[in-house]
Write an enzyme that holds these catalytic residues in place. Structure first.
Site, PDB file in Angstrom:
ATOM      1  N   SER A  44       0.764  -1.262   0.196  1.00  0.00           N
ATOM      2  CA  SER A  44      -0.136  -0.065  -0.025  1.00  0.00           C
ATOM      3  C   SER A  44       1.006   1.278  -0.001  1.00  0.00           C
ATOM      4  O   SER A  44       0.305   2.231   0.187  1.00  0.00           O
ATOM      5  CB  SER A  44      -0.972   0.020   1.135  1.00  0.00           C
ATOM      6  OG  SER A  44      -0.174   0.091   2.369  1.00  0.00           O
ATOM      7  N   THR A 144      -1.745   4.064   4.133  1.00  0.00           N
ATOM      8  CA  THR A 144      -0.763   4.927   4.346  1.00  0.00           C
ATOM      9  C   THR A 144       0.438   5.072   5.182  1.00  0.00           C
ATOM     10  O   THR A 144      -0.124   4.700   6.488  1.00  0.00           O
ATOM     11  CB  THR A 144      -1.572   6.473   4.579  1.00  0.00           C
ATOM     12  OG1 THR A 144      -2.336   6.724   3.426  1.00  0.00           O
ATOM     13  CG2 THR A 144      -0.424   7.570   4.480  1.00  0.00           C
ATOM     14  N   THR A 162       1.740   7.215   0.127  1.00  0.00           N
ATOM     15  CA  THR A 162       0.818   5.786  -0.170  1.00  0.00           C
ATOM     16  C   THR A 162       0.687   5.757  -1.577  1.00  0.00           C
ATOM     17  O   THR A 162       1.056   6.823  -2.448  1.00  0.00           O
ATOM     18  CB  THR A 162      -0.393   6.317   0.451  1.00  0.00           C
ATOM     19  OG1 THR A 162      -1.447   5.225   0.473  1.00  0.00           O
ATOM     20  CG2 THR A 162      -1.126   7.484  -0.021  1.00  0.00           C
ATOM     21  N   ARG A 172      -7.145  10.066  -9.496  1.00  0.00           N
ATOM     22  CA  ARG A 172      -7.665  10.202  -8.162  1.00  0.00           C
ATOM     23  C   ARG A 172      -6.716  10.579  -7.281  1.00  0.00           C
ATOM     24  O   ARG A 172      -5.586   9.904  -7.088  1.00  0.00           O
ATOM     25  CB  ARG A 172      -8.325   8.828  -7.897  1.00  0.00           C
ATOM     26  CG  ARG A 172      -8.903   8.899  -6.439  1.00  0.00           C
ATOM     27  CD  ARG A 172      -7.982   8.380  -5.393  1.00  0.00           C
ATOM     28  NE  ARG A 172      -8.783   8.040  -3.952  1.00  0.00           N
ATOM     29  CZ  ARG A 172      -8.023   7.814  -2.779  1.00  0.00           C
ATOM     30  NH1 ARG A 172      -6.753   7.731  -3.020  1.00  0.00           N
ATOM     31  NH2 ARG A 172      -8.698   7.744  -1.655  1.00  0.00           N
ATOM     32  N   VAL A 173      -6.999  11.731  -6.386  1.00  0.00           N
ATOM     33  CA  VAL A 173      -5.860  11.944  -5.364  1.00  0.00           C
ATOM     34  C   VAL A 173      -6.515  11.736  -4.160  1.00  0.00           C
ATOM     35  O   VAL A 173      -7.811  11.954  -3.889  1.00  0.00           O
ATOM     36  CB  VAL A 173      -5.352  13.429  -5.674  1.00  0.00           C
ATOM     37  CG1 VAL A 173      -4.765  13.844  -4.241  1.00  0.00           C
ATOM     38  CG2 VAL A 173      -4.726  13.522  -6.840  1.00  0.00           C
ATOM     39  N   ASP A 175      -6.110  11.659   0.522  1.00  0.00           N
ATOM     40  CA  ASP A 175      -5.864  12.713   1.459  1.00  0.00           C
ATOM     41  C   ASP A 175      -4.363  12.815   1.780  1.00  0.00           C
ATOM     42  O   ASP A 175      -3.956  13.818   2.279  1.00  0.00           O
ATOM     43  CB  ASP A 175      -6.524  12.119   2.769  1.00  0.00           C
ATOM     44  CG  ASP A 175      -5.940  10.974   3.255  1.00  0.00           C
ATOM     45  OD1 ASP A 175      -5.905   9.831   2.546  1.00  0.00           O
ATOM     46  OD2 ASP A 175      -5.723  10.576   4.438  1.00  0.00           O
ATOM     47  N   THR A 195      -4.880   7.785   8.041  1.00  0.00           N
ATOM     48  CA  THR A 195      -4.765   6.801   7.048  1.00  0.00           C
ATOM     49  C   THR A 195      -6.224   6.064   6.962  1.00  0.00           C
ATOM     50  O   THR A 195      -6.802   6.371   7.960  1.00  0.00           O
ATOM     51  CB  THR A 195      -3.607   5.549   7.754  1.00  0.00           C
ATOM     52  OG1 THR A 195      -3.641   4.398   6.877  1.00  0.00           O
ATOM     53  CG2 THR A 195      -4.081   5.070   8.800  1.00  0.00           C
ATOM     54  N   GLY A 196      -6.251   5.176   5.848  1.00  0.00           N
ATOM     55  CA  GLY A 196      -7.604   4.772   5.609  1.00  0.00           C
ATOM     56  C   GLY A 196      -8.368   5.271   4.378  1.00  0.00           C
ATOM     57  O   GLY A 196      -7.546   5.798   3.473  1.00  0.00           O
TER      58      GLY A 196
HETATM   59  N1  GLY Z   1      -5.395   7.173   2.669  1.00  0.00           N
HETATM   60  C1  GLY Z   1      -4.824   7.121   1.502  1.00  0.00           C
HETATM   61  C2  GLY Z   1      -6.015   7.324   0.404  1.00  0.00           C
HETATM   62  O1  GLY Z   1      -7.036   7.232   0.425  1.00  0.00           O
HETATM   63  O2  GLY Z   1      -5.515   7.336  -0.776  1.00  0.00           O
END
Ligand code: GLY
Length: 284
Positions: A44, A144, A162, A172-173, A175, A195-196
């Site tokens: 990841s 992340t 990440t 796509r970006v 957080d 993270t998440g």
């Molecule tokens: N937390 C990383 C993402 O959703 O890209």
């Protein structure tokens, strides 16, 4: 030092060594995260991370330096081994804060950062799809690397890196590269990282909210939990958010909270590093 997930222990240990060798908090953050990007074993983070829907990894990272409130980030960047170093170079070598996509890659290459041929990683998508059918325990939760550091001078730095959500649309970006969402550092107060599922973090500017609650006097643990309650109160998803937070304040107190799962994270004092766990926050 505090970092997300069990792989955070490695990041903390490497970051602590960088600081023992004379580095600042910022050096600790960069070196610790570089280690996880290099290992890329978690599936990841880094080029070995989760591929997007087109089958290749697009990487996001950011870094913040407390003493000058500096920030740098890269998003949707392809083929660069160390996005965290690219983010630091954006902060230190340009007048900008964020570079994306081909521009971020061009800048990283101009800076001489290590690259690989993305085509060589084309088998990643197949492997990732196979892993989702039969994930190893905990694999879905890993995401992340966020690393927050308070150094002996009382200065704070933070970073995150990440490959983002597996199967995401190209472009796509999440957080992680968004200052205030996946990471925020205020040298007078503390730092927070996330993270998440990025969409559920960035819609709420979660990291800056945690730091602002700490500024009002909350312990980092209470601040992390409070932000999950606040998000859940206004989000149609309620607590089904799949987000986790870590926080560290100026006096070295730390906290962590998770919305929807047990969350392991690493805490290091420079002498020893331990994995801690928090249970998911329950509705109040
Ligand atoms: N937390 C990383 C993402 O959703 O890209």
């Amino acid at each position: 030092m505090i970092a997300t997930w069990p792989f955070g222990k490695e990041a903390v240990d490497v970051g602590a060594q960088a600081m023992r060798d004379g580095g600042t908090a910022l050096d600790g953050v960069e070196q610790g995260i570089r280690r996880i990007e290099f290992l890329s074993s978690d599936g990841s983070v880094g080029l070995g991370g989760r591929p997007n829907a087109a089958g290749y990894a697009q990487l996001d990272a950011c870094i913040m330096n407390g003493p000058n409130h500096g920030g740098g980030s890269v998003a949707g960047m392809e083929g660069i081994v160390h996005p965290i170093t690219a983010a630091r170079r954006v902060m230190e070598k340009t007048k900008h804060v964020m570079l994306v996509g081909e521009g971020a890659r061009w800048f990283a290459l101009e800076q001489g950062l290590k690259t690989v041929d993305v085509a060589k990683h084309a088998d990643l998508k197949k492997k990732w799809v196979e892993r989702q059918r039969d994930p190893e325990p905990g694999e879905r939760g890993h995401d992340t690397i966020a690393l927050l550091v308070l150094d002996a001078n009382g200065d704070i730095a933070g970073g995150c890196s990440t490959s983002g959500a597996g199967g995401k649309l190209p472009g796509r970006v999440g957080d992680a590269p968004i200052l205030g969402a996946g990471l925020y550092v205020d040298n007078t107060v503390g730092a927070a990282g996330a993270t998440g599922l990025g969409e559920n973090v960035m819609r709420h500017c979660a990291s800056v909210m945690i730091v602002e609650l700490m500024r009002q006097g909350m312990h980092p643990q209470a601040a992390c939990e409070e932000v999950i309650h606040r998000i859940a109160a206004r989000d149609p998803l309620g607590y089904d958010l799949h987000v986790c937070f870590i926080a560290l304040d100026k006096s070295g107190r730390f906290g962590a909270a998770a919305s929807s799962q047990r969350f392991p994270f690493a805490v290091g004092t420079g002498e020893k590093t331990e994995i801690h766990h928090v249970a998911q926050v329950t509705p109040r």
